[in-house]
Design a protein around this motif. Structure first.
Motif, PDB file in Angstrom:
ATOM      1  N   ASN A   1     -16.387  -8.916  -0.576  1.00 50.46           N
ATOM      2  CA  ASN A   1     -16.636  -9.532  -1.880  1.00 50.46           C
ATOM      3  C   ASN A   1     -17.473 -10.786  -1.683  1.00 50.46           C
ATOM      4  O   ASN A   1     -17.121 -11.644  -0.885  1.00 50.46           O
ATOM      5  N   PRO A   2     -18.564 -10.886  -2.409  1.00 49.11           N
ATOM      6  CA  PRO A   2     -19.416 -12.065  -2.228  1.00 49.11           C
ATOM      7  C   PRO A   2     -18.726 -13.350  -2.681  1.00 49.11           C
ATOM      8  O   PRO A   2     -17.958 -13.348  -3.641  1.00 49.11           O
ATOM      9  N   HIS A   3     -18.992 -14.412  -1.965  1.00 51.94           N
ATOM     10  CA  HIS A   3     -18.492 -15.735  -2.309  1.00 51.94           C
ATOM     11  C   HIS A   3     -19.692 -16.618  -2.638  1.00 51.94           C
ATOM     12  O   HIS A   3     -20.774 -16.421  -2.096  1.00 51.94           O
ATOM     13  N   PHE A   4     -19.473 -17.598  -3.485  1.00 53.17           N
ATOM     14  CA  PHE A   4     -20.549 -18.462  -3.934  1.00 53.17           C
ATOM     15  C   PHE A   4     -20.130 -19.918  -3.817  1.00 53.17           C
ATOM     16  O   PHE A   4     -18.946 -20.223  -3.730  1.00 53.17           O
ATOM     17  N   MET A   5     -21.098 -20.795  -3.856  1.00 49.16           N
ATOM     18  CA  MET A   5     -20.830 -22.227  -3.879  1.00 49.16           C
ATOM     19  C   MET A   5     -20.976 -22.710  -5.309  1.00 49.16           C
ATOM     20  O   MET A   5     -21.892 -22.289  -6.021  1.00 49.16           O
ATOM     21  N   TYR A   6     -20.063 -23.579  -5.704  1.00 51.97           N
ATOM     22  CA  TYR A   6     -20.073 -24.152  -7.049  1.00 51.97           C
ATOM     23  C   TYR A   6     -20.015 -25.658  -6.934  1.00 51.97           C
ATOM     24  O   TYR A   6     -19.291 -26.208  -6.097  1.00 51.97           O
ATOM     25  N   LEU A   7     -20.788 -26.325  -7.765  1.00 57.61           N
ATOM     26  CA  LEU A   7     -20.736 -27.780  -7.860  1.00 57.61           C
ATOM     27  C   LEU A   7     -20.105 -28.126  -9.204  1.00 57.61           C
ATOM     28  O   LEU A   7     -20.669 -27.832 -10.254  1.00 57.61           O
ATOM     29  N   PHE A   8     -18.915 -28.707  -9.137  1.00 64.21           N
ATOM     30  CA  PHE A   8     -18.201 -29.114 -10.348  1.00 64.21           C
ATOM     31  C   PHE A   8     -18.477 -30.586 -10.618  1.00 64.21           C
ATOM     32  O   PHE A   8     -18.463 -31.406  -9.700  1.00 64.21           O
TER      33      PHE A   8
ATOM     34  N   TYR B   1     -16.009 -23.382  -3.087  1.00 60.89           N
ATOM     35  CA  TYR B   1     -16.460 -22.093  -2.603  1.00 60.89           C
ATOM     36  C   TYR B   1     -15.476 -21.017  -3.036  1.00 60.89           C
ATOM     37  O   TYR B   1     -14.270 -21.215  -2.935  1.00 60.89           O
ATOM     38  N   GLY B   2     -15.982 -19.895  -3.522  1.00 56.95           N
ATOM     39  CA  GLY B   2     -15.098 -18.794  -3.889  1.00 56.95           C
ATOM     40  C   GLY B   2     -15.849 -17.661  -4.552  1.00 56.95           C
ATOM     41  O   GLY B   2     -17.053 -17.753  -4.793  1.00 56.95           O
ATOM     42  N   GLU B   3     -15.124 -16.586  -4.865  1.00 55.16           N
ATOM     43  CA  GLU B   3     -15.721 -15.435  -5.532  1.00 55.16           C
ATOM     44  C   GLU B   3     -16.099 -15.749  -6.974  1.00 55.16           C
ATOM     45  O   GLU B   3     -16.987 -15.123  -7.533  1.00 55.16           O
ATOM     46  N   SER B   4     -15.398 -16.701  -7.572  1.00 55.82           N
ATOM     47  CA  SER B   4     -15.635 -17.078  -8.961  1.00 55.82           C
ATOM     48  C   SER B   4     -15.342 -18.572  -9.097  1.00 55.82           C
ATOM     49  O   SER B   4     -14.716 -19.165  -8.207  1.00 55.82           O
ATOM     50  N   PRO B   5     -15.756 -19.188 -10.192  1.00 57.41           N
ATOM     51  CA  PRO B   5     -15.427 -20.602 -10.394  1.00 57.41           C
ATOM     52  C   PRO B   5     -13.917 -20.834 -10.416  1.00 57.41           C
ATOM     53  O   PRO B   5     -13.426 -21.826  -9.888  1.00 57.41           O
ATOM     54  N   GLU B   6     -13.185 -19.895 -10.990  1.00 60.27           N
ATOM     55  CA  GLU B   6     -11.729 -20.026 -11.067  1.00 60.27           C
ATOM     56  C   GLU B   6     -11.097 -20.010  -9.671  1.00 60.27           C
ATOM     57  O   GLU B   6     -10.206 -20.817  -9.377  1.00 60.27           O
ATOM     58  N   GLU B   7     -11.573 -19.107  -8.818  1.00 60.16           N
ATOM     59  CA  GLU B   7     -11.054 -19.056  -7.453  1.00 60.16           C
ATOM     60  C   GLU B   7     -11.438 -20.312  -6.680  1.00 60.16           C
ATOM     61  O   GLU B   7     -10.636 -20.855  -5.920  1.00 60.16           O
ATOM     62  N   ALA B   8     -12.655 -20.792  -6.883  1.00 57.59           N
ATOM     63  CA  ALA B   8     -13.093 -22.011  -6.208  1.00 57.59           C
ATOM     64  C   ALA B   8     -12.192 -23.188  -6.586  1.00 57.59           C
ATOM     65  O   ALA B   8     -11.819 -24.001  -5.730  1.00 57.59           O
TER      66      ALA B   8
END
Length: 68
Positions: free
Chosen positions: A6-13, A24-31
């Motif tokens: 499952n792809p993971h992505f980087m998010y800047l909150f 970092y996570g599969e979704s913003p919620e997981e991150a």
């Protein structure tokens, strides 16, 4: 099953102080859930959970000065 399936992505909150928090996570919620494990309740309260952008690793250098 590999975690690479499952792809993971980087998010800047966005933070209340104008900086950004990298997650970092599969979704913003997981991150955010991963951040909850690492951060204190006070630190989590500084995160604006509905204000984020998804970035890839190559873009990270552009945001280094914004991290807080």
């Amino acid at each position: 099953m590999s975690s690479f399936s499952n792809p993971h992505f980087m998010y800047l909150f966005a933070l209340k102080n104008g900086k950004k928090k990298l997650a970092y996570g599969e979704s913003p919620e997981e991150a955010l859930e991963i951040l909850r494990i690492r951060l204190s309740e006070a630190e989590m309260s500084e995160i604006l959970t509905d204000q984020f952008i998804k970035i890839n690793q190559r873009e990270l250098q552009q945001y280094v000065n914004d991290l807080g």
